[in-house]
Design an enzyme around this catalytic site. Sequence first.
Site, PDB file in Angstrom:
ATOM      1  N   HIS A 301       3.518   5.448   8.207  1.00 22.02           N
ATOM      2  CA  HIS A 301       3.076   4.327   7.489  1.00 22.02           C
ATOM      3  C   HIS A 301       1.481   3.883   7.660  1.00 22.02           C
ATOM      4  CE1 HIS A 301       7.291   2.492   6.672  1.00 22.02           C
ATOM      5  NE2 HIS A 301       6.752   3.246   5.803  1.00 22.02           N
ATOM      6  N   LYS A 303      -2.263   3.799   7.932  1.00 24.67           N
ATOM      7  CA  LYS A 303      -3.168   3.475   7.112  1.00 24.67           C
ATOM      8  C   LYS A 303      -4.464   3.256   7.606  1.00 24.67           C
ATOM      9  CE  LYS A 303       0.082   2.326   3.588  1.00 24.67           C
ATOM     10  NZ  LYS A 303       1.030   2.688   4.200  1.00 24.67           N
ATOM     11  N   HIS A 532       1.246  -6.554  -0.244  1.00 22.74           N
ATOM     12  CA  HIS A 532       1.649  -5.490   0.453  1.00 22.74           C
ATOM     13  C   HIS A 532       0.790  -5.452   1.859  1.00 22.74           C
ATOM     14  CE1 HIS A 532       1.633  -0.817   1.117  1.00 22.74           C
ATOM     15  NE2 HIS A 532       2.810  -1.086   0.553  1.00 22.74           N
ATOM     16  N   LYS A 534       0.704  -6.872   5.614  1.00 21.20           N
ATOM     17  CA  LYS A 534       1.727  -7.441   6.619  1.00 21.20           C
ATOM     18  C   LYS A 534       0.780  -8.108   7.577  1.00 21.20           C
ATOM     19  CE  LYS A 534       3.527  -3.288   4.897  1.00 21.20           C
ATOM     20  NZ  LYS A 534       2.810  -2.978   3.887  1.00 21.20           N
TER      21      LYS A 534
HETATM   22  C1  GNV Z   1       7.838   1.601  -2.065  1.00 21.98           C
HETATM   23  C2  GNV Z   1       6.809   1.730  -0.066  1.00 21.98           C
HETATM   24  C3  GNV Z   1       3.938   2.106   2.619  1.00 21.98           C
HETATM   25  C4  GNV Z   1       5.184   2.376   1.788  1.00 21.98           C
HETATM   26  C5  GNV Z   1       6.122   2.822   2.274  1.00 21.98           C
HETATM   27  C6  GNV Z   1       7.527   2.693   0.494  1.00 21.98           C
HETATM   28  C7  GNV Z   1       8.762   2.776  -0.227  1.00 21.98           C
HETATM   29  C8  GNV Z   1       9.931   3.572   0.312  1.00 21.98           C
HETATM   30  C9  GNV Z   1       9.004   2.355  -1.408  1.00 21.98           C
HETATM   31  C10 GNV Z   1       6.659   1.236  -1.353  1.00 21.98           C
HETATM   32  C11 GNV Z   1       5.380   1.761   0.554  1.00 21.98           C
HETATM   33  N1  GNV Z   1       7.322   2.929   1.762  1.00 21.98           N
HETATM   34  O1  GNV Z   1       2.935   1.421   2.058  1.00 21.98           O
HETATM   35  O2  GNV Z   1       3.738   2.493   3.838  1.00 21.98           O
HETATM   36  O3  GNV Z   1      10.976   3.793  -0.026  1.00 21.98           O
HETATM   37  O4  GNV Z   1       9.736   4.218   1.614  1.00 21.98           O
HETATM   38  O5  GNV Z   1       4.239   0.876   0.191  1.00 21.98           O
END
Ligand code: GNV
Length: 649
Positions: A301, A303, A532, A534
């Site tokens: 994850h 970034k 989006h 956190k």
């Molecule tokens: C939709 C994200 C992220 C991240 C990770 C997801 C998933 C999933 C579905 C959005 C997302 N996973 O930003 O790291 O199903 O894993 O934005």
Amino acid sequence: MSGGASKVQSQHGRWTVSSSDEEDAEPARQTGGPFPLTQSVRKDYVSDSDETVVDEGEFGAADSGQGNTTSSTHGPPGSGHSRESPPSPHASAARKIGQEPVSNPIKTEAPSPALKRLRPSSESGWGVSSSDEEPDTKAEARQVKEELVDQRSPGPMKKKQRPEGMHHHCPSAGSAAAWSPKPESDDETLDRWDVLEKAKSFGFYLTKVSGIPAKDNCGALHIKDILSPLFGTIKASAQFNYCIDIPWLVKQYPEEFRTKPLLIVHGEQRQSKAELHGDAHPYPNIRLCQAKLEIAYGTHHTKMMLLLYEEGFRVVIHTSNLIRDDWHQKTQGIWLSPLYPRLPEGSSESAGESMTNFKRDLIDYLTSYRSAGLGEWIAHVKQHDLSETRVYLIGSTPGRHQGNEKQKWGHLKLGRILSDRASPVANQESWPLIGQFSSIGSLGADETKWLCSEFKESLAALGKSQRSLSSQQVPLHLVYPTVENVRTSLEGYPAGGSLPYAIVTAQKQPWLSSFFCRWSAKLTGRSHAMPHIKTYMRASPDFGELAWFVVTSANLSKAAWGTLEKNGFQLMIRSYELGVLYLPKAFGIETGRFSVHQGRLSDCKVSEMSFPIPYDLPPQRYSSKDRPWIWNIPYLHAPDTNGNIWAPS
Ligand code: GNV
């Protein structure tokens, strides 16, 4: 140059009842368009993806054994989401995000007037920055650069020029936190003023949102701003991320930097990895590095951007995937480091450390990948002076961490820094905690299993001289969008494609609803830009002050923050996550509190050391009618902003 296949992926693999073909076309909200869509579209690009796979080359080492099964049909026990239907693995853009819930946003009747009102600039005439082709971008970035680029770097733009009035409502365009009117005076005064300004900056920014009034984007950044030459002359870069649309990413770099070495650090495996390599193939300057994910259900994850400049080095830790939609109409957070100067040749490895131990922690984080491909980036970090850094690094790396290692990662790292470094504040033991995130993992049968035991205990930690209450007595507010938040958002229901809270997970934890608070960000103009980002923080009972603030990739999950095993002997973490912690003391605030700035970041008086909070406080509890957004159930009875319903299959 940019593969047609990938373009198709990035635009059509996602929610596209309303989206247009043109990458740079304004938002995906033209009404009409082809009917139900998704599936056939996905086949289009899958069939296109049989390109030669880029050779692993020197990164082969990073490609070793994977015990992971991200394509499991069962929900990962502690991850940010469960998957009821097997994900179809794709290399890039279209994968996962938005596409996976396999919903069919279906056009209904014309939207109500109320919905129309929410339509963005292309239609409303609010005329903001389309994030993709923004005429003002350069002007704004120029101002930002003046905040960011070091005095020593010579250049055509003299440091002290500060273009005025280039943006109508936006005296501080581009600099989220950093400045107040500059006194007219002699050079010495200006130097001191500049130094002061720099010291005051939190380096905290939000991404630009298309379709809101320009004044609400003052001080916000698009990825093109971050990669602009005005921030530095890129020699090479590394992009750490989860979901990556390579052709789109390449276009975000100014033309003159598009052929510079670019390392992409990702967590893709098997077919989706092969597809990512296929997407990279047309670009000989791109190398890929696969992060090991040896614990099941882990994800990459993190970034982060590492930017090596002619003028120095910069670190950017943020929350956006490298796909267009993540930089379009969402609320996303960014921490920009200062421009780090290069250390003199022959400096010791420990030179250039910050008060916050950021350099060591960043090197440790990068080392945890155990990847040959990252070696040169670790060397770049070592060769620069990171001493101006005022934030703490809070990272997660997969493993079963024991002994010394245990407190280096996840919630135990946060708890350790809080107890070692936080200043004492009277009565802080009863100050509330706030968590805000875009997905939720499986947290157990009740709050005592993880949330209000180990997790809350770490977040409730106080300086060692202070007596803690039992964390039972610390209020906890969890900010997560309601169905109504998503329905009325700028993106409409498709925003829910990035809020992957699964029904199987939600059903197991009805107890969680008593903690939920709505998304509300009226004062930043971002109520309709779904989070989006956190964030986690500790605020005073009246929410006017903050003891600390974290912006991170970590959702509310055990996979992200870690879970104690073997009677507390080890901390088990599945995923890679990265964020930064702000403590008042590192900004020279001896009271141990930031004051809270609510409102536009551009209006923030950093001189008063008020921290720009990206959403409204106090958090507002869900009403009895509110429901948390769950991405894999239908919402058929009320059309969204764009006249669509949500019918996941
Ligand atoms: C939709 C994200 C992220 C991240 C990770 C997801 C998933 C999933 C579905 C959005 C997302 N996973 O930003 O790291 O199903 O894993 O934005």
